[in-house]
Design a protein around this motif. Structure first.
Motif, PDB file in Angstrom:
ATOM      1  N   GLY A 245     -10.000 -36.299 -17.660  1.00  0.00           N
ATOM      2  CA  GLY A 245     -10.235 -35.132 -16.817  1.00  0.00           C
ATOM      3  C   GLY A 245      -9.003 -34.316 -16.489  1.00  0.00           C
ATOM      4  O   GLY A 245      -9.085 -33.355 -15.721  1.00  0.00           O
ATOM      5  N   GLY A 246      -7.851 -34.709 -17.045  1.00  0.00           N
ATOM      6  CA  GLY A 246      -6.646 -33.915 -16.840  1.00  0.00           C
ATOM      7  C   GLY A 246      -6.147 -33.945 -15.409  1.00  0.00           C
ATOM      8  O   GLY A 246      -6.348 -34.915 -14.672  1.00  0.00           O
ATOM      9  N   ASN A 247      -5.512 -32.845 -15.006  1.00  0.00           N
ATOM     10  CA  ASN A 247      -4.836 -32.786 -13.704  1.00  0.00           C
ATOM     11  C   ASN A 247      -5.697 -32.124 -12.643  1.00  0.00           C
ATOM     12  O   ASN A 247      -5.218 -31.372 -11.811  1.00  0.00           O
ATOM     13  CB  ASN A 247      -3.514 -32.028 -13.842  1.00  0.00           C
ATOM     14  CG  ASN A 247      -3.741 -30.576 -14.252  1.00  0.00           C
ATOM     15  OD1 ASN A 247      -4.703 -30.261 -14.932  1.00  0.00           O
ATOM     16  ND2 ASN A 247      -2.860 -29.692 -13.847  1.00  0.00           N
ATOM     17  N   ASN A 248      -6.981 -32.427 -12.659  1.00  0.00           N
ATOM     18  CA  ASN A 248      -7.904 -31.770 -11.738  1.00  0.00           C
ATOM     19  C   ASN A 248      -8.121 -32.502 -10.422  1.00  0.00           C
ATOM     20  O   ASN A 248      -8.735 -31.956  -9.513  1.00  0.00           O
ATOM     21  CB  ASN A 248      -9.267 -31.591 -12.422  1.00  0.00           C
ATOM     22  CG  ASN A 248      -9.271 -30.469 -13.442  1.00  0.00           C
ATOM     23  OD1 ASN A 248      -9.366 -29.306 -13.097  1.00  0.00           O
ATOM     24  ND2 ASN A 248      -9.157 -30.837 -14.714  1.00  0.00           N
ATOM     25  N   PHE A 249      -7.629 -33.724 -10.288  1.00  0.00           N
ATOM     26  CA  PHE A 249      -8.042 -34.564  -9.173  1.00  0.00           C
ATOM     27  C   PHE A 249      -6.885 -35.114  -8.344  1.00  0.00           C
ATOM     28  O   PHE A 249      -7.108 -35.810  -7.366  1.00  0.00           O
ATOM     29  CB  PHE A 249      -8.882 -35.725  -9.700  1.00  0.00           C
ATOM     30  CG  PHE A 249     -10.004 -35.273 -10.584  1.00  0.00           C
ATOM     31  CD1 PHE A 249     -11.188 -34.833 -10.038  1.00  0.00           C
ATOM     32  CD2 PHE A 249      -9.857 -35.250 -11.963  1.00  0.00           C
ATOM     33  CE1 PHE A 249     -12.225 -34.385 -10.846  1.00  0.00           C
ATOM     34  CE2 PHE A 249     -10.878 -34.810 -12.782  1.00  0.00           C
ATOM     35  CZ  PHE A 249     -12.072 -34.373 -12.231  1.00  0.00           C
ATOM     36  N   GLY A 250      -5.669 -34.816  -8.721  1.00  0.00           N
ATOM     37  CA  GLY A 250      -4.499 -35.344  -8.043  1.00  0.00           C
ATOM     38  C   GLY A 250      -3.425 -35.670  -9.066  1.00  0.00           C
ATOM     39  O   GLY A 250      -3.471 -35.204 -10.208  1.00  0.00           O
ATOM     40  N   ILE A 251      -2.456 -36.478  -8.657  1.00  0.00           N
ATOM     41  CA  ILE A 251      -1.346 -36.832  -9.543  1.00  0.00           C
ATOM     42  C   ILE A 251      -1.349 -38.336  -9.759  1.00  0.00           C
ATOM     43  O   ILE A 251      -1.202 -39.119  -8.817  1.00  0.00           O
ATOM     44  CB  ILE A 251       0.005 -36.393  -8.951  1.00  0.00           C
ATOM     45  CG1 ILE A 251       0.019 -34.878  -8.722  1.00  0.00           C
ATOM     46  CG2 ILE A 251       1.149 -36.798  -9.866  1.00  0.00           C
ATOM     47  CD1 ILE A 251       1.287 -34.372  -8.060  1.00  0.00           C
ATOM     48  N   VAL A 252      -1.501 -38.752 -10.996  1.00  0.00           N
ATOM     49  CA  VAL A 252      -1.454 -40.170 -11.336  1.00  0.00           C
ATOM     50  C   VAL A 252      -0.010 -40.644 -11.283  1.00  0.00           C
ATOM     51  O   VAL A 252       0.880 -40.007 -11.861  1.00  0.00           O
ATOM     52  CB  VAL A 252      -2.040 -40.420 -12.742  1.00  0.00           C
ATOM     53  CG1 VAL A 252      -1.906 -41.893 -13.120  1.00  0.00           C
ATOM     54  CG2 VAL A 252      -3.493 -39.996 -12.796  1.00  0.00           C
ATOM     55  N   THR A 253       0.229 -41.743 -10.572  1.00  0.00           N
ATOM     56  CA  THR A 253       1.595 -42.283 -10.487  1.00  0.00           C
ATOM     57  C   THR A 253       1.786 -43.530 -11.352  1.00  0.00           C
ATOM     58  O   THR A 253       2.904 -43.861 -11.713  1.00  0.00           O
ATOM     59  CB  THR A 253       1.961 -42.632  -9.035  1.00  0.00           C
ATOM     60  OG1 THR A 253       1.005 -43.556  -8.501  1.00  0.00           O
ATOM     61  CG2 THR A 253       1.979 -41.363  -8.187  1.00  0.00           C
ATOM     62  N   SER A 254       0.694 -44.236 -11.682  1.00  0.00           N
ATOM     63  CA  SER A 254       0.813 -45.381 -12.596  1.00  0.00           C
ATOM     64  C   SER A 254      -0.507 -45.659 -13.285  1.00  0.00           C
ATOM     65  O   SER A 254      -1.580 -45.365 -12.738  1.00  0.00           O
ATOM     66  CB  SER A 254       1.291 -46.637 -11.857  1.00  0.00           C
ATOM     67  OG  SER A 254       0.284 -47.129 -10.995  1.00  0.00           O
ATOM     68  N   PHE A 255      -0.410 -46.202 -14.479  1.00  0.00           N
ATOM     69  CA  PHE A 255      -1.563 -46.603 -15.281  1.00  0.00           C
ATOM     70  C   PHE A 255      -1.469 -48.108 -15.515  1.00  0.00           C
ATOM     71  O   PHE A 255      -0.408 -48.608 -15.904  1.00  0.00           O
ATOM     72  CB  PHE A 255      -1.561 -45.935 -16.650  1.00  0.00           C
ATOM     73  CG  PHE A 255      -1.383 -44.437 -16.646  1.00  0.00           C
ATOM     74  CD1 PHE A 255      -2.472 -43.600 -16.709  1.00  0.00           C
ATOM     75  CD2 PHE A 255      -0.115 -43.871 -16.609  1.00  0.00           C
ATOM     76  CE1 PHE A 255      -2.325 -42.223 -16.728  1.00  0.00           C
ATOM     77  CE2 PHE A 255       0.059 -42.492 -16.631  1.00  0.00           C
ATOM     78  CZ  PHE A 255      -1.051 -41.671 -16.681  1.00  0.00           C
ATOM     79  N   THR A 256      -2.543 -48.830 -15.335  1.00  0.00           N
ATOM     80  CA  THR A 256      -2.589 -50.229 -15.755  1.00  0.00           C
ATOM     81  C   THR A 256      -3.497 -50.304 -16.973  1.00  0.00           C
ATOM     82  O   THR A 256      -4.663 -49.878 -16.921  1.00  0.00           O
ATOM     83  CB  THR A 256      -3.132 -51.131 -14.631  1.00  0.00           C
ATOM     84  OG1 THR A 256      -2.261 -51.034 -13.501  1.00  0.00           O
ATOM     85  CG2 THR A 256      -3.176 -52.584 -15.090  1.00  0.00           C
ATOM     86  N   VAL A 257      -2.953 -50.811 -18.075  1.00  0.00           N
ATOM     87  CA  VAL A 257      -3.681 -50.787 -19.343  1.00  0.00           C
ATOM     88  C   VAL A 257      -3.802 -52.187 -19.927  1.00  0.00           C
ATOM     89  O   VAL A 257      -3.013 -53.080 -19.631  1.00  0.00           O
ATOM     90  CB  VAL A 257      -2.981 -49.871 -20.369  1.00  0.00           C
ATOM     91  CG1 VAL A 257      -2.885 -48.452 -19.846  1.00  0.00           C
ATOM     92  CG2 VAL A 257      -1.596 -50.394 -20.719  1.00  0.00           C
ATOM     93  N   LYS A 258      -4.797 -52.362 -20.772  1.00  0.00           N
ATOM     94  CA  LYS A 258      -4.964 -53.609 -21.500  1.00  0.00           C
ATOM     95  C   LYS A 258      -3.872 -53.735 -22.558  1.00  0.00           C
ATOM     96  O   LYS A 258      -3.380 -52.731 -23.084  1.00  0.00           O
ATOM     97  CB  LYS A 258      -6.330 -53.643 -22.198  1.00  0.00           C
ATOM     98  CG  LYS A 258      -7.519 -53.513 -21.274  1.00  0.00           C
ATOM     99  CD  LYS A 258      -8.804 -53.403 -22.097  1.00  0.00           C
ATOM    100  CE  LYS A 258     -10.018 -53.151 -21.221  1.00  0.00           C
ATOM    101  NZ  LYS A 258     -11.253 -52.964 -22.027  1.00  0.00           N
ATOM    102  N   THR A 259      -3.490 -54.958 -22.872  1.00  0.00           N
ATOM    103  CA  THR A 259      -2.587 -55.202 -23.994  1.00  0.00           C
ATOM    104  C   THR A 259      -3.302 -56.095 -25.004  1.00  0.00           C
ATOM    105  O   THR A 259      -4.292 -56.758 -24.687  1.00  0.00           O
ATOM    106  CB  THR A 259      -1.279 -55.872 -23.551  1.00  0.00           C
ATOM    107  OG1 THR A 259      -1.544 -57.225 -23.152  1.00  0.00           O
ATOM    108  CG2 THR A 259      -0.628 -55.105 -22.415  1.00  0.00           C
ATOM    109  N   TYR A 260      -2.763 -56.127 -26.215  1.00  0.00           N
ATOM    110  CA  TYR A 260      -3.383 -56.870 -27.311  1.00  0.00           C
ATOM    111  C   TYR A 260      -2.315 -57.663 -28.052  1.00  0.00           C
ATOM    112  O   TYR A 260      -1.134 -57.284 -28.061  1.00  0.00           O
ATOM    113  CB  TYR A 260      -4.092 -55.904 -28.255  1.00  0.00           C
ATOM    114  CG  TYR A 260      -5.194 -55.134 -27.578  1.00  0.00           C
ATOM    115  CD1 TYR A 260      -6.482 -55.655 -27.507  1.00  0.00           C
ATOM    116  CD2 TYR A 260      -4.950 -53.903 -26.972  1.00  0.00           C
ATOM    117  CE1 TYR A 260      -7.502 -54.964 -26.859  1.00  0.00           C
ATOM    118  CE2 TYR A 260      -5.956 -53.203 -26.325  1.00  0.00           C
ATOM    119  CZ  TYR A 260      -7.242 -53.739 -26.269  1.00  0.00           C
ATOM    120  OH  TYR A 260      -8.237 -53.058 -25.618  1.00  0.00           O
ATOM    121  N   PRO A 261      -2.725 -58.763 -28.695  1.00  0.00           N
ATOM    122  CA  PRO A 261      -1.744 -59.562 -29.448  1.00  0.00           C
ATOM    123  C   PRO A 261      -1.053 -58.718 -30.513  1.00  0.00           C
ATOM    124  O   PRO A 261      -1.683 -57.883 -31.173  1.00  0.00           O
ATOM    125  CB  PRO A 261      -2.602 -60.662 -30.094  1.00  0.00           C
ATOM    126  CG  PRO A 261      -3.827 -60.737 -29.257  1.00  0.00           C
ATOM    127  CD  PRO A 261      -4.080 -59.345 -28.760  1.00  0.00           C
TER     128      PRO A 261
END
Length: 556
Positions: A245-261
């Motif tokens: 949704g882009g920058n329509n809702f606020g400012i993201v300060t961090s992302f937590t993402v899945k990792t893979y082998p």
């Protein structure tokens, strides 16, 4: 490209400005002079307009740079930074920190901001957002990696926020998730996670971080100055909206993402003359490869490059054998082969060694001699060194990206792509062209099978992806020509794609590679109404409307 809020005027227009402190072609003093006269705000009383001393151009600078709301907002931001003991930094025009904060990868998407700020923590960013909320005429932009090509999307002539200080990387060995600060670039993320023999689903460049389907959680500073976490379990509507949704809702300060082998990885690039286009197009199979057409006008050389990528266990047969047979770059020397492809095995062994010694590059031996270009040496630069131009410096070119969404490729569509690339090549010399690239990005039919619903529409069993067009040129005076040619190229390719049944009006445009004037309804399709309602909830005063990007309207 970071989803941590690109910004400024959505119109995509560019202000003609002069960076040097000299008289421009208009006869007016340059904006740089105006900045020096007005940007050094402090606690002293403001200078009056009478300081112009009769200079007929003083009103130009005063109107643009000393509007009262900008003066007051900047003073408050300066105080926030001072009280943080400069953990957060206010950056005046002209300094090194300012230039790093406003600069983007390409000249055409960088703008001259009045000033810049690098928040040092979430608390200070919350205070800064409250300042913007208090001054409703102040425009601003938020820059993550600075990889946007649309002017005004993450740049501004107002106040630039740089997320550079949000550079934390935290791996959780229990969940095997990685928390990534919104100011991180992919190069540093890959290098950090490799030590755990893990990897993330990343992007096609080193600039910026933002991956939707593999997000587990985001932290967001909202427009009211609150900081919240959003995931599938809490604030799920915001989590839905943030993913695409882009920058329509606020400012993201961090992302937590899945990792893979992280297993063995093989990558190489082959180059073919254009007269071998038909043979290259006939190559099929399960190999994950990317065919890209590059035009190099200064070399008078129209070429096709094929990006080869393999990330599974070492196969018994070379998966790229047919392409190698028609390539002039015999980096695998078949004259010395008996049976299984020993050379390919050596490449895998080298990559394994590379990842095993990621933090001790001196222990990595030389790449196999039969790979003199593009392959493992490139991987060595990417992971063990600081690669040249890895999203940290400006390129002195003007760029636009465009896209046609396709569900598959046919021979006639590939022929049309070739014709359009030749047409663009013929225009290079007379219009200061630098390169014209049409990328064919392959994708698997199963690409959306495990995806969850998000802002950008994508459904199981309906694979589609962007056919990517990129033009580079020199000189702002050539913008109109090259953007016009981009529109014409996309229209011609789309017409053929429609005739071949490769696209239709239901496929949503991919926002990261769309021209600035793409209607927002063409990006979000049947999700737009839901996103409008969510935006009205989290940004009822339209604060993010003072940034750029693809603006989702507020629901009434």
């Amino acid at each position: 490209m970071a989803t941590a809020a690109p910004s400024s005027d959505e119109s995509g227009t560019e202000d003609s400005v002069t960076y040097a402190g000299s008289v421009g072609s208009t006869g007016k003093r340059s904006i740089a002079q105006g900045i020096h006269a007005s940007i050094d705000y402090n606690d002293k009383s403001d200078q009056s307009d009478d300081d112009s001393n009769g200079d007929s151009d003083a009103s130009y600078d005063a109107d643009f740079w000393t509007e009262e709301e900008y003066v007051e907002a900047t003073k408050e931001i300066q105080k926030i930074c001072k009280n943080s003991k400069h953990v957060s930094q206010f950056l005046r025009f002209g300094g090194a920190g300012y230039k790093l904060s406003v600069s983007h990868q390409f000249e055409s998407s960088s703008e001259v901001a009045r000033c810049a700020v690098q928040p040092g923590n979430v608390d200070d960013l919350k205070k800064i957002m409250k300042v913007f909320k208090s001054y409703d005429k102040v425009k601003f932009a938020v820059k993550g990696g600075g990889h946007s090509t649309n002017p005004g999307f993450s740049s501004t002539t107002g106040i630039q926020i740089s997320m550079a200080n949000f550079n934390e990387l935290e791996y959780n060995s229990k969940t095997q998730n990685l928390r990534i600060g919104a100011g991180c670039l992919f190069d540093e993320v890959y290098k950090e996670i490799a030590q755990y023999k893990r990897n993330i689903v990343g992007g096609a460049t080193a600039a910026g971080v933002g991956v939707a389907d593999n997000l587990v959680e985001v932290q967001v500073v909202l427009c009211n100055g609150e900081s919240v976490k959003a995931s599938a379990e809490r604030n799920s509507d915001l989590f839905f909206a943030i993913r695409g949704g882009g920058n329509n809702f606020g400012i993201v300060t961090s992302f937590t993402v899945k990792t893979y082998p992280l297993g063995p990885i093989y990558r190489n690039m082959l180059t073919f003359p254009i007269d071998k286009a038909t043979k290259v197009q006939r190559q099929e199979g399960s190999d994950q490869s990317c065919i890209q057409t590059f035009l190099h006008p200064r070399e008078s050389n129209h070429k096709i490059t094929v990006d080869l990528f393999y990330d599974g266990p070492l196969p018994s047969d070379n998966p790229f054998e047919e392409l190698l047979e028609i390539s002039d770059e015999k980096w695998i020397d078949h004259e010395f082969q008996d049976g299984a492809d020993k050379k390919l095995s050596e490449n895998f062994a080298f990559m394994d060694q590379l990842f095993s010694n990621i933090h001790n590059p001196s222990s990595i031996t030389a790449a196999p001699l039969h790979c003199p270009v593009y392959g493992t040496p490139l991987s060595l630069q990417t992971y063990a060194k600081n690669p040249h131009g890895a999203g940290v410096g400006e390129e002195n070119v003007r760029v636009r990206w465009g896209t046609v969404m396709v569900s598959h490729f046919t021979r006639k569509l590939l022929d049309e792509i070739e014709n359009q690339s030749k047409l663009a090549a013929s225009k290079m010399k007379d219009n200061q062209g630098k390169s014209a690239v049409i990328d064919i990005w392959p994708f698997l039919p199963s690409m959306f099978d495990t995806s969850t619903s998000a802002a950008w529409p994508h459904n199981k069993g309906q694979p589609n992806g962007p056919l990517f067009v990129s033009f580079q040129w020199e000189g702002e005076s050539n913008d109109k020509y090259w953007i016009g040619l981009m529109v014409q190229t996309l229209r011609s390719i789309r017409k053929m794609a429609e005739a071949e049944g490769c696209t239709n009006d239901n496929l949503p445009n991919y926002c990261n590679t769309s021209l600035a004037d793409t209607p927002v309804k063409d990006i979000y399709k049947n999700h737009l109404s839901k996103l409008m309602t969510i935006r009205a909830k989290y940004d009822p005063d339209n604060l993010m409307g003072r940034t750029g990007g693809f603006r989702i309207p507020l629901a009434l």
